[in-house]
Design an enzyme around this catalytic site. Structure first.
Site, mmCIF file in Angstrom:
data_model
loop_
_atom_site.group_PDB
_atom_site.id
_atom_site.type_symbol
_atom_site.label_atom_id
_atom_site.label_comp_id
_atom_site.label_asym_id
_atom_site.label_seq_id
_atom_site.Cartn_x
_atom_site.Cartn_y
_atom_site.Cartn_z
ATOM 1 N N GLY A 242 -17.637 11.289 -26.755
ATOM 2 C CA GLY A 242 -18.488 10.159 -27.082
ATOM 3 C C GLY A 242 -19.649 10.645 -27.923
ATOM 4 N N HIS A 243 -19.678 10.242 -29.174
ATOM 5 C CA HIS A 243 -20.765 10.659 -30.063
ATOM 6 C C HIS A 243 -21.577 9.436 -30.463
ATOM 7 C CE1 HIS A 243 -18.156 14.314 -31.326
ATOM 8 N NE2 HIS A 243 -18.825 14.535 -30.226
ATOM 9 N N ASP B 215 -22.184 16.571 -24.654
ATOM 10 C CA ASP B 215 -23.303 15.631 -24.763
ATOM 11 C C ASP B 215 -24.587 16.302 -25.253
ATOM 12 O OD1 ASP B 215 -21.563 13.708 -23.595
ATOM 13 O OD2 ASP B 215 -22.049 14.523 -21.635
ATOM 14 N N GLN C 5 -16.862 17.723 -26.781
ATOM 15 C CA GLN C 5 -17.169 18.343 -25.469
ATOM 16 C C GLN C 5 -18.029 19.601 -25.662
ATOM 17 O OE1 GLN C 5 -13.463 17.524 -25.818
ATOM 18 N NE2 GLN C 5 -14.159 15.522 -25.222
ATOM 19 N N LYS D 207 -24.071 16.566 -30.645
ATOM 20 C CA LYS D 207 -23.302 17.094 -31.794
ATOM 21 C C LYS D 207 -23.078 16.033 -32.861
ATOM 22 C CE LYS D 207 -19.968 18.189 -29.023
ATOM 23 N NZ LYS D 207 -20.626 17.988 -27.728
#
Ligand code: IMP
Length: 428
Positions: A40-41, A13, A223, A16
């Site tokens: 999750g991006h 988080d 991650q 990225k």
């Protein structure tokens, strides 16, 4: 030739997705090499926000080949959903390429992930319940099903049925729960596989050809380093290698071809899930950072634990990954705090240490040793159009991190939009 690795330096988080999207326009290929839809991006383009889980963030650059490498575990149901989500927003997914060696996540992996978490009680890892660990476990114990297996539909179905029965045995006999319905799972997943199979190919060949023609390849980590199965805060980790060492195994590119590694560092620290967190702010400052930084999981919606920046951890991360520079993100979030702290060493049983302990019991006994820096105002950050226009104290914060890490901050990000990114040195 120019290859660039982008990876998370902390517990994930770090932002990225935004940095990958920002750099992807200069890349010829964007490649994911580990993890799955546990990632999750969030990327904002104009007024539109995109939430990505499995598809590389490079997809927002039209026509850019985006590779899901063999080291990624793919849930075909969520991939179908994500493709539809992107297509509905007008984003083409025609340039998506999935490795035929990638392993597949099925509903039994998810169910076992959930049951194992329940069974762990106080020792819960806090997984995303996406079936990631159980799928990698099947891969390692050599009972997994890969994308290439779908070439022969009948043997694919046979293996799937065999696996469902085996997992149902565990679900019923050990956990005392109802079995999963074999026929409906087979029907649903055969159909999802038909939808995603058109993207499947031998990505080793794609990578080999890309390297041959000296293409620019961007490797997008999911991650973060401290969630690495070997180097992270085990067992509160994910089941893959979000570090540079995961790339050759997960993308089909030998390690000698990797050139630069950009560590994405959030200006403070967050983590979801359990495990010791030396600089955690379990107080109103932590709550304030969480609200200001919208620190809630993209995948699970869980509130993230927040704390000050930890240089012991970051130096460890930089060594493991061989960072050549960093991208510092969410600097704007810290605005309006009067005093900021950076942890520069740990105190362990009365002694000062500057290494990151393997044992979580030892880590939980470490106390942070802080230096303090003066804060700055958000109004002054918002006005800045270049790095040099940032308030002086914000620049001093960045430069202190560079000094403590011995690495330049080539990118500094002060907001979610592409335009709120200052490039101090071109990376590609
Ligand atoms: P899993 O990857 O779902 O097995 O979860 C293992 C650990 O990694 C848990 O602490 C999760 O919260 C964490 N994790 C997995 N994916 C992400 C991510 O994208 N960002 C931050 N933490 C993650």
């Amino acid at each position: 030739m120019s290859n660039l690795v982008i990876l998370g330096a902390q517990w994930g988080d770090e932002g990225k997705g935004k940095i990958t999207d920002f750099l992807a326009k200069k890349a010829d290929y964007v490649v994911r090499y580990q993890g799955g839809d546990n990632a999750g991006h969030t990327v904002e383009l104009g007024e539109q926000q995109y939430k990505l889980h499995l598809v590389p963030s490079g997809i927002l650059n039209p026509g850019k080949p985006c590779v899901i490498g063999n080291g990624v575990v793919v849930n075909p149901a969520s991939l179908v959903r994500e493709i539809k989500y992107l297509n509905d927003l007008g984003v083409s997914t025609d340039s998506l390429i999935i490795s035929d060696r990638a392993h597949i996540i099925f509903p039994y992996h998810i169910e076992i992930d959930r049951l194992e978490e329940e069974d762990r009680g106080d020792l819960k890892i806090g997984t995303t319940i996406k079936g990631i660990g159980p799928c990698y476990r099947d891969k390692i114990e050599r009972s997994g099903i890969r994308m290439c297996d779908f070439e022969n539909r009948s043997s694919f179905e046979k293996t799937l049925r065999h696996n469902i029965r085996k997992k149902n045995d565990l679900i019923v006999k050990y956990y005392g729960c109802d079995p999963l319905d074999e026929d409906s799972m087979v029907k649903e997943y055969m159909s999802h596989m038909e939808s995603v199979y058109r993207y499947v190919t031998d990505t080793n060949v794609v990578m080999r050809d890309a390297l041959k023609k000296e293409a620019k390849i961007l490797f997008e980590g999911a991650q973060g380093t401290l969630l690495d199965i070997d180097y992270g805060t085990y067992p509160f980790v994910t089941s893959s290698h979000p570090t540079t060492c995961g790339i050759s195994a997960g993308a089909g590119v030998n390690p000698y071809r990797l050139e630069k590694a950009l560590g994405v560092v959030k200006a403070y620290t967050t983590r979801v899930g359990k495990g010791p967190f030396v600089t955690e702010l379990d107080n109103e400052i932590g709550d304030w950072i969480r609200e200001r930084g919208h620190e809630y999981g993209t995948t699970t919606g869980r509130a993230r634990r927040c704390g000050w920046l930890d240089m012991v951890m970051l130096n460890y991360s930089a060594e493991i990954n061989g960072f050549s520079s960093i991208a510092l993100t969410k600097l704007d979030t810290l605005s309006d705090l009067e005093i900021l702290k950076i942890c520069v060493a740990y105190k362990l049983d009365g002694e000062i240490i500057n290494y990151f302990p393997a044992s979580l019991e030892t880590l939980s006994r470490c106390e942070p040793i802080y230096i303090e820096l003066d804060g700055w105002k958000l109004d002054d950050v918002v006005k800045a159009k270049t790095y040099n226009q940032l308030p002086k104290n914000a620049r001093l914060y960045v430069e202190k991190i560079e000094e403590l890490l011995g690495l330049p901050a080539d990118i500094v990000s002060v907001g979610p939009k592409r335009g709120e990114t200052f490039t101090r040195k071109e990376l590609f």
